[in-house]
Motif scaffolding. Structure first.
Motif, PDB file in Angstrom:
ATOM      1  N   HIS A 346       0.767  -0.951   0.546  1.00 23.08           N
ATOM      2  CA  HIS A 346       0.019   0.215  -0.011  1.00 23.08           C
ATOM      3  C   HIS A 346       0.881   1.050  -0.109  1.00 23.08           C
ATOM      4  N   ASP A 402     -10.106   0.282  -2.269  1.00 22.82           N
ATOM      5  CA  ASP A 402      -9.819   0.372  -0.924  1.00 22.82           C
ATOM      6  C   ASP A 402     -10.198   0.244  -0.180  1.00 22.82           C
ATOM      7  N   ARG A 434     -15.155  -2.577  -5.859  1.00 25.99           N
ATOM      8  CA  ARG A 434     -13.640  -4.253  -5.231  1.00 25.99           C
ATOM      9  C   ARG A 434     -13.624  -5.383  -6.193  1.00 25.99           C
ATOM     10  N   LYS A 456      -4.583  -4.545   0.444  1.00 27.59           N
ATOM     11  CA  LYS A 456      -5.666  -4.911   1.854  1.00 27.59           C
ATOM     12  C   LYS A 456      -5.368  -5.889   2.279  1.00 27.59           C
TER      13      LYS A 456
END
Ligand SMILES: CC(=O)N[C@H]1[C@@H](OP(=O)(O)OP(=O)(O)OC[C@H]2O[C@@H](n3ccc(=O)[nH]c3=O)[C@H](O)[C@@H]2O)O[C@H](CO)[C@@H](O)[C@@H]1O[C@H](C)C(=O)N[C@@H](C)C(=O)N[C@H](CCC(=O)O)C(=O)O
Ligand SMILES: Nc1ncnc2c1ncn2[C@@H]1O[C@H](COP(=O)(O)OP(=O)(O)OP(=O)(O)O)[C@@H](O)[C@H]1O
Ligand SMILES: N[C@H](CCC[C@H](N)C(=O)O)C(=O)O
Ligand SMILES: [Mg+2]
Length: 485
Positions: A346, A402, A434, A456
């Protein structure tokens, strides 16, 4: 416990009221304050705890710790004025729980990427070596065998000291904890006694909170500045700020590196989907973890274990059998030979690391399809860069959501799109949902192709406007790809 015992080590600027009074619990959230509690008025990012002092007095608070004294009309309450409430909170939380960090060996791990991986493997390793051990990490906290849900990478000082107390009471010899830069800045680790500190790396993240890279770097460095002489400070000197971290530490300095001479060094012999083959401290060892960035993590773990006086060969033998942390380069292969990888990348650096690892170990003709989003209420400047890196290293990219938190997910995607160059535009799709994005990647993939679902990792939720709905990247990949069992 008496207030006077709780105040040990706190620098008091002004005191109103008595200190020989029994206190019940510690609290920094006015909504939870009860009779005879201590309320800490913290100046935060969204609110100022001082505005809730009157309310907590009405609720029966016995003691107020604050930076500015209010108008006092209830003289049964004790007011403790300090320079910084968060610092006092750290010290007093330690005192309240009997300073448990001094009764085990506490090792802190800091850095932009790799903290969870290093801390988790150390936890598993020391347990395998026969020690009772604790873990404080982004994914989960552990008191030896007992799991405690994690809400933050580094808990607040009250939760943190309570967990350490439980570890000491359960007979733990070691605790490995992640030290986030937020935790250092907000003094969540104040008053803890560390036996060692480990630095992984520093790259772009959290500029929403720290504002500048320099301030971010200083927050990480402050952890090492605060280590005692008896502790070790182990740093990655292949990172250009690795030595900067140790400039002002009193701890004894140790280094690790892949690219130069260091106290602990390794060389990558082979890097495959099946794992890493390393020459580590002149021993030839195979590991289950994938990717050159994991060679750094393994070296940090090895160095820490040796500094904790564990037998080198035993450490390497056990390490070679261990897997990493959940949701980090976690991969499955489908019946039609499609590879699906879930990874917690991330930050721009993590995305680049995981994609370059895939590029290095793929056979050549397969497509790499990346599904990626960026979190809301977090560093906006990393959004276009993460999209750009994803495009540069993939054949197809699906930009998606996200954890939007309180932001509009479509706006986040638009900010990511700004990083997509005109030539990369043709290989990019934007799909807000997503689940649909992951499904589309699976439909686009042909035999041999590699799908990376980034951002994630282990998370089992998607946070939208304060609500966490069940969401699990790996679960969706498993549904879609039907792996070979
Ligand atoms: C930006 C940030 O780090 N915020 C954390 C911080 O909140 P804060 O001090 O800014 O709180 P605030 O809302 O401004 O309120 C100020 C004070 O007033 C109090 N208050 C507030 C309202 C009220 O009605 N009554 C009251 O008493 C609050 O309890 C607080 O003490 O302190 C709180 C208590 O410890 C944390 O829960 C909160 O984490 C928020 C939820 C968060 O999302 N933090 C993330 C960014 C974070 O900390 N991440 C790092 C790691 C990231 C990484 O590893 O990449 C982490 O360690 O998890
Ligand atoms: N040593 C490393 N160097 C660069 N990237 C890494 C390294 N280790 C892991 N990564 C990448 O970063 C991601 C996050 O790894 P990990 O969870 O171990 O880091 P972290 O520092 O705990 O992150 P967080 O700040 O969210 O707690 C991984 O999924 C991987 O993509
Ligand atoms: N500990 C990191 C996690 C980021 C994970 C990503 N999924 C996001 O929500 O931004 C943070 O709080 O910034
Ligand atoms: Mg972590």
């Amino acid at each position: 416990m008496q207030l006077q015992d709780l105040l040990y080590g706190v620098t008091i600027k002004e005191l109103v009221g008595k200190t020989d009074r029994e206190i019940n619990a510690l609290n920094f959230d006015s909504r939870k304050v009860g009779k005879d509690d201590v309320f800490f008025a913290v100046v935060g990012t969204l609110a100022d705890g001082h505005q809730f002092i009157d309310q907590t007095v009405k609720q029966g608070a016995g003691v107020i710790v604050c930076e500015n004294l209010p108008e006092i009309d209830d003289f049964t309450v004790t007011y403790v004025k300090v320079e910084n409430t968060s610092v006092a909170l750290g010290i007093m939380a330690g005192n309240y729980f009997g300073n448990p960090s001094a009764d085990l060996k506490l090792i802190g791990i800091t850095g932009t990427n790799g903290k969870t991986t290093i801390a988790t493997i150390l936890f598993k390793l020391l347990k395998e070596l026969g020690y009772k051990t604790g873990l404080l990490s982004t994914v989960e906290n552990y008191i030896n065998e007992t799991v405690v849900t994690a809400t933050h990478t580094t808990p607040n000082p009250i939760a943190l000291n309570e967990l350490l107390r439980q570890m000491v009471d359960a007979g733990c010899d070691y605790c490995f904890m992640e030290v986030s830069s937020h935790a250092v800045s907000q003094h969540r680790i104040e008053g803890l006694t560390f036996a060692g500190g480990v630095f992984s790396n520093i790259t772009h993240d959290h500029l929403d909170f720290h504002k500048t890279f320099d301030a971010y770097l200083k927050a990480k460095k402050a952890f090492f500045d605060g280590l005692p002489k008896s502790a070790f400070a182990l740093t990655n000197i292949d990172d250009k700020n690795g030595m900067v971290m140790l400039q002002n530490t009193k701890a004894y300095k140790k280094t690790y590196a892949l690219k130069q001479l260091a106290d602990f060094k390794a060389k990558i012999i082979e890097n495959q989907f099946s794992g890493l083959h390393l020459d580590i401290d002149n021993e030839d060892v195979y590991f289950k973890l994938v990717g050159s960035f994991n060679a750094y993590n393994l070296l940090a773990v090895y160095g820490t274990a040796v500094l904790l006086e564990q037998d080198k060969l035993k450490v390497l033998t056990l390490l070679s059998r261990l897997s990493g942390a959940e949701g980090r380069f976690d991969y499955i292969t489908s019946e039609d030979k499609i590879i699906g990888i879930v990874d917690y990348a991330h930050t721009p650096d993590a995305v680049q690391n995981v994609l370059s690892t895939i590029a290095n170990i793929r056979k050549g003709t397969e497509q790499v399809i990346t599904v990626i989003g960026c979190g809301g209420d977090r560093d906006k400047t990393k959004r276009p860069i993460m999209a750009q890196v994803a495009c540069d290293w993939s054949d197809k990219v699906i930009l998606t959501s996200d954890n939007p938190r309180t932001e509009d997910p479509q706006t986040i995607i638009s900010e990511m799109e700004e990083g997509v160059s005109p030539t990369n535009k043709r290989k990019t799709l934007s799909i807000l949902d997503r689940r649909e994005a992951i499904k589309t990647a699976c439909h686009l993939a042909k035999a041999g192709d590699i799908i990376l679902v980034a951002g994630k990792g282990h998370e089992k939720y998607q946070e939208i406007n304060g609500v966490r709905n069940h969401f699990d990247d790996k679960e969706i990949l498993l549904e879609q790809l039907k792996p070979i069992s």
